[in-house]
Design a protein around this motif. Sequence first.
Motif, PDB file in Angstrom:
ATOM      1  N   GLY A 150       0.918  -1.309  -0.112  1.00 22.88           N
ATOM      2  CA  GLY A 150      -0.035  -0.279  -0.138  1.00 22.88           C
ATOM      3  C   GLY A 150       0.947   1.346   0.040  1.00 22.88           C
ATOM      4  O   GLY A 150       0.324   2.195  -0.362  1.00 22.88           O
ATOM      5  N   ARG A 151       1.990   1.156   0.657  1.00 21.69           N
ATOM      6  CA  ARG A 151       2.815   2.283   0.538  1.00 21.69           C
ATOM      7  C   ARG A 151       4.271   1.812   0.190  1.00 21.69           C
ATOM      8  O   ARG A 151       5.309   1.752   0.845  1.00 21.69           O
ATOM      9  CB  ARG A 151       2.923   2.834   2.080  1.00 21.69           C
ATOM     10  CG  ARG A 151       1.715   3.332   2.690  1.00 21.69           C
ATOM     11  CD  ARG A 151       1.169   4.580   2.203  1.00 21.69           C
ATOM     12  NE  ARG A 151       2.264   5.686   2.553  1.00 21.69           N
ATOM     13  CZ  ARG A 151       2.327   6.364   3.663  1.00 21.69           C
ATOM     14  NH1 ARG A 151       1.475   5.744   4.805  1.00 21.69           N
ATOM     15  NH2 ARG A 151       3.183   7.074   3.964  1.00 21.69           N
ATOM     16  N   PRO A 152       4.550   1.864  -1.009  1.00 19.21           N
ATOM     17  CA  PRO A 152       5.734   1.458  -1.644  1.00 19.21           C
ATOM     18  C   PRO A 152       6.923   2.165  -1.269  1.00 19.21           C
ATOM     19  O   PRO A 152       7.885   1.780  -0.987  1.00 19.21           O
ATOM     20  CB  PRO A 152       5.777   1.516  -3.057  1.00 19.21           C
ATOM     21  CG  PRO A 152       4.042   1.411  -3.547  1.00 19.21           C
ATOM     22  CD  PRO A 152       3.598   2.115  -2.468  1.00 19.21           C
ATOM     23  N   GLU A 153       6.799   3.484  -1.042  1.00 23.60           N
ATOM     24  CA  GLU A 153       7.877   4.499  -0.475  1.00 23.60           C
ATOM     25  C   GLU A 153       8.326   4.106   1.070  1.00 23.60           C
ATOM     26  O   GLU A 153       9.538   4.421   1.286  1.00 23.60           O
ATOM     27  CB  GLU A 153       7.489   6.013  -0.309  1.00 23.60           C
ATOM     28  CG  GLU A 153       6.410   6.141   0.686  1.00 23.60           C
ATOM     29  CD  GLU A 153       4.881   5.956   0.277  1.00 23.60           C
ATOM     30  OE1 GLU A 153       4.036   6.367   0.939  1.00 23.60           O
ATOM     31  OE2 GLU A 153       4.721   5.189  -0.673  1.00 23.60           O
ATOM     32  N   LEU A 154       7.801   3.238   1.644  1.00 24.34           N
ATOM     33  CA  LEU A 154       8.253   2.845   2.899  1.00 24.34           C
ATOM     34  C   LEU A 154       8.849   1.480   2.905  1.00 24.34           C
ATOM     35  O   LEU A 154       9.210   0.767   3.756  1.00 24.34           O
ATOM     36  CB  LEU A 154       6.939   2.571   3.897  1.00 24.34           C
ATOM     37  CG  LEU A 154       6.070   3.709   4.139  1.00 24.34           C
ATOM     38  CD1 LEU A 154       4.915   3.330   5.229  1.00 24.34           C
ATOM     39  CD2 LEU A 154       6.974   4.647   4.856  1.00 24.34           C
ATOM     40  N   ALA A 155       9.323   1.069   1.720  1.00 26.76           N
ATOM     41  CA  ALA A 155       9.887  -0.444   1.545  1.00 26.76           C
ATOM     42  C   ALA A 155      11.198  -0.440   2.243  1.00 26.76           C
ATOM     43  O   ALA A 155      11.600  -1.496   2.816  1.00 26.76           O
ATOM     44  CB  ALA A 155      10.377  -0.520  -0.015  1.00 26.76           C
ATOM     45  N   ALA A 156      12.060   0.797   2.158  1.00 29.29           N
ATOM     46  CA  ALA A 156      13.625   0.771   2.491  1.00 29.29           C
ATOM     47  C   ALA A 156      13.158   0.611   4.264  1.00 29.29           C
ATOM     48  O   ALA A 156      13.886  -0.121   4.895  1.00 29.29           O
ATOM     49  CB  ALA A 156      14.245   2.041   2.233  1.00 29.29           C
ATOM     50  N   PRO A 157      12.546   1.455   5.063  1.00 33.81           N
ATOM     51  CA  PRO A 157      12.242   1.455   6.494  1.00 33.81           C
ATOM     52  C   PRO A 157      11.749   0.127   6.781  1.00 33.81           C
ATOM     53  O   PRO A 157      12.192  -0.360   8.063  1.00 33.81           O
ATOM     54  CB  PRO A 157      11.641   2.628   6.815  1.00 33.81           C
ATOM     55  CG  PRO A 157      10.991   3.149   5.574  1.00 33.81           C
ATOM     56  CD  PRO A 157      11.986   2.592   4.390  1.00 33.81           C
ATOM     57  N   VAL A 158      10.724  -0.517   5.949  1.00 28.12           N
ATOM     58  CA  VAL A 158      10.099  -1.726   6.367  1.00 28.12           C
ATOM     59  C   VAL A 158      11.638  -2.883   6.442  1.00 28.12           C
ATOM     60  O   VAL A 158      11.315  -3.730   7.211  1.00 28.12           O
ATOM     61  CB  VAL A 158       9.251  -2.132   5.317  1.00 28.12           C
ATOM     62  CG1 VAL A 158       8.807  -3.515   5.409  1.00 28.12           C
ATOM     63  CG2 VAL A 158       7.857  -1.292   5.890  1.00 28.12           C
ATOM     64  N   GLU A 159      12.262  -2.706   5.558  1.00 32.62           N
ATOM     65  CA  GLU A 159      13.386  -3.848   5.171  1.00 32.62           C
ATOM     66  C   GLU A 159      14.379  -3.679   6.336  1.00 32.62           C
ATOM     67  O   GLU A 159      14.777  -4.646   6.972  1.00 32.62           O
ATOM     68  CB  GLU A 159      14.130  -3.614   4.023  1.00 32.62           C
ATOM     69  CG  GLU A 159      15.208  -4.623   3.819  1.00 32.62           C
ATOM     70  CD  GLU A 159      14.558  -6.157   3.336  1.00 32.62           C
ATOM     71  OE1 GLU A 159      15.257  -7.042   3.529  1.00 32.62           O
ATOM     72  OE2 GLU A 159      13.232  -6.085   3.014  1.00 32.62           O
ATOM     73  N   LEU A 160      14.636  -2.401   7.098  1.00 35.19           N
ATOM     74  CA  LEU A 160      15.312  -2.231   8.096  1.00 35.19           C
ATOM     75  C   LEU A 160      14.772  -2.791   9.288  1.00 35.19           C
ATOM     76  O   LEU A 160      15.400  -3.423   9.908  1.00 35.19           O
ATOM     77  CB  LEU A 160      15.896  -0.752   8.389  1.00 35.19           C
ATOM     78  CG  LEU A 160      16.077  -0.402   9.612  1.00 35.19           C
ATOM     79  CD1 LEU A 160      17.545  -0.861   9.899  1.00 35.19           C
ATOM     80  CD2 LEU A 160      16.335   1.375   9.876  1.00 35.19           C
ATOM     81  N   GLN A 161      13.389  -2.751   9.517  1.00 34.60           N
ATOM     82  CA  GLN A 161      12.720  -3.019  10.817  1.00 34.60           C
ATOM     83  C   GLN A 161      12.621  -4.506  10.610  1.00 34.60           C
ATOM     84  O   GLN A 161      12.776  -5.291  11.528  1.00 34.60           O
ATOM     85  CB  GLN A 161      11.248  -2.608  10.803  1.00 34.60           C
ATOM     86  CG  GLN A 161      10.569  -2.913  12.078  1.00 34.60           C
ATOM     87  CD  GLN A 161       9.363  -2.407  12.019  1.00 34.60           C
ATOM     88  OE1 GLN A 161       8.290  -2.919  11.310  1.00 34.60           O
ATOM     89  NE2 GLN A 161       8.969  -1.503  12.785  1.00 34.60           N
ATOM     90  N   ARG A 162      12.539  -4.993   9.422  1.00 34.98           N
ATOM     91  CA  ARG A 162      12.372  -6.716   9.178  1.00 34.98           C
ATOM     92  C   ARG A 162      13.753  -7.323   9.758  1.00 34.98           C
ATOM     93  O   ARG A 162      13.880  -8.400  10.503  1.00 34.98           O
ATOM     94  CB  ARG A 162      12.264  -7.103   7.876  1.00 34.98           C
ATOM     95  CG  ARG A 162      12.131  -8.493   7.587  1.00 34.98           C
ATOM     96  CD  ARG A 162      12.257  -8.905   5.898  1.00 34.98           C
ATOM     97  NE  ARG A 162      10.507  -8.501   5.592  1.00 34.98           N
ATOM     98  CZ  ARG A 162      10.177  -7.867   4.711  1.00 34.98           C
ATOM     99  NH1 ARG A 162      11.005  -6.768   4.494  1.00 34.98           N
ATOM    100  NH2 ARG A 162       9.068  -7.910   4.468  1.00 34.98           N
TER     101      ARG A 162
END
Length: 266
Positions: free
Chosen positions: A32-44
Motif C-alpha cells: 500500500g505504501r511502496p515508499e516505505l520499502a526501505a524502512p520496512v526492510e530495516l525493521q524486518r
Amino acid sequence: HSRFMPYVVLPPFDTAARGRLAESRWSALVAGRPELAAPVELQRHMVGAVLQLTERFEREGTRRLSLPAGYLTAKLKRGIPALAGEPIPVPTALIKPTILELCRILQAHGGGEAAVRLAAAAGEDRLEIGPLATLTLRREQAAIRTAATQAGLGHDLLWLVADMGVSPFAHMLRFTLFDTCAPASPLRLALDHWTHGCCPLCGTWPTYADGSTAPRLLRCAFCAAAWSRAADTCVYCGTTGDRLVELSTAPERAARGVQACRSCRG
C-alpha cells in the motif's frame, strides 16, 4: 467498579507465528505504501535479530535469581517495580552478538553517519556491552545519554540497539518472576493490586494502551508485560475526570486515539 484489575498473564510466545504475522503486515504495508520499502526492510532485519535471540533465551533459560517472591511482593506493595535497584547479572555473552548485529544492520540500511560511527565503535570493541546492557535493564536512559555524548555517539541509536538487544532477557525475567507464580499467591495478589502507570517489572512507561479489551491493557515494549489501569485515569499522574481529553486520530479508526492530561500534560 473495583480500582484493582487482575495482572494479565500472556499466552506463551510463539516465535514462528509472530514472525509470520509480522511478515504479512510488512508485505501489506509495502504493497500500500511502496515508499516505505526501505524502512520496512530495516525493521524486518532488526526484529529478526531480536527474535533469534529470544529463541535462544527460550532454549537456554536464565540463571536462578536471588529475588524471593516475598521480597518482590513487599516491593510491589510499596509501589516499587520489581527490578528497580536490583543488581541483576546480565548475560552479556548472549546479548553482545545481537547488539553488534543491530549496529551493523543500521549501518547497512541507511542509518546515516550516526549509524556508521556506532557500527565502527562496535566493530572496534569500543562499546562496553556489559555496562550498557545493565544500564538498559535498569532503564537509566540519562546515564546512557551521557556516555554516548562523551563517546561521540548518537544517544538515540545507542539506546535503540541496547533496548532491542536486552529486551529478550527482560521478557525472560518477566516470565520467570511474574508469570509462573500461582494465581492466589501473595505475589500475584500484589500484581493484581498494582495501580501505577509504569510497568510493575521494569518501571518503563507503557508504549501504548490496548483499548480493545475491558479493562484496557497497558503494554510495556521492553519486557512485554501487560497490566490494567482504569481507562478514565491518566497513566502518568493518576488524574481522573474532565482533566483527561480523548483525541481520535481518524474517524475511520475510532479505536485508535490519544489520551491527553491537562494536569501533567502527559
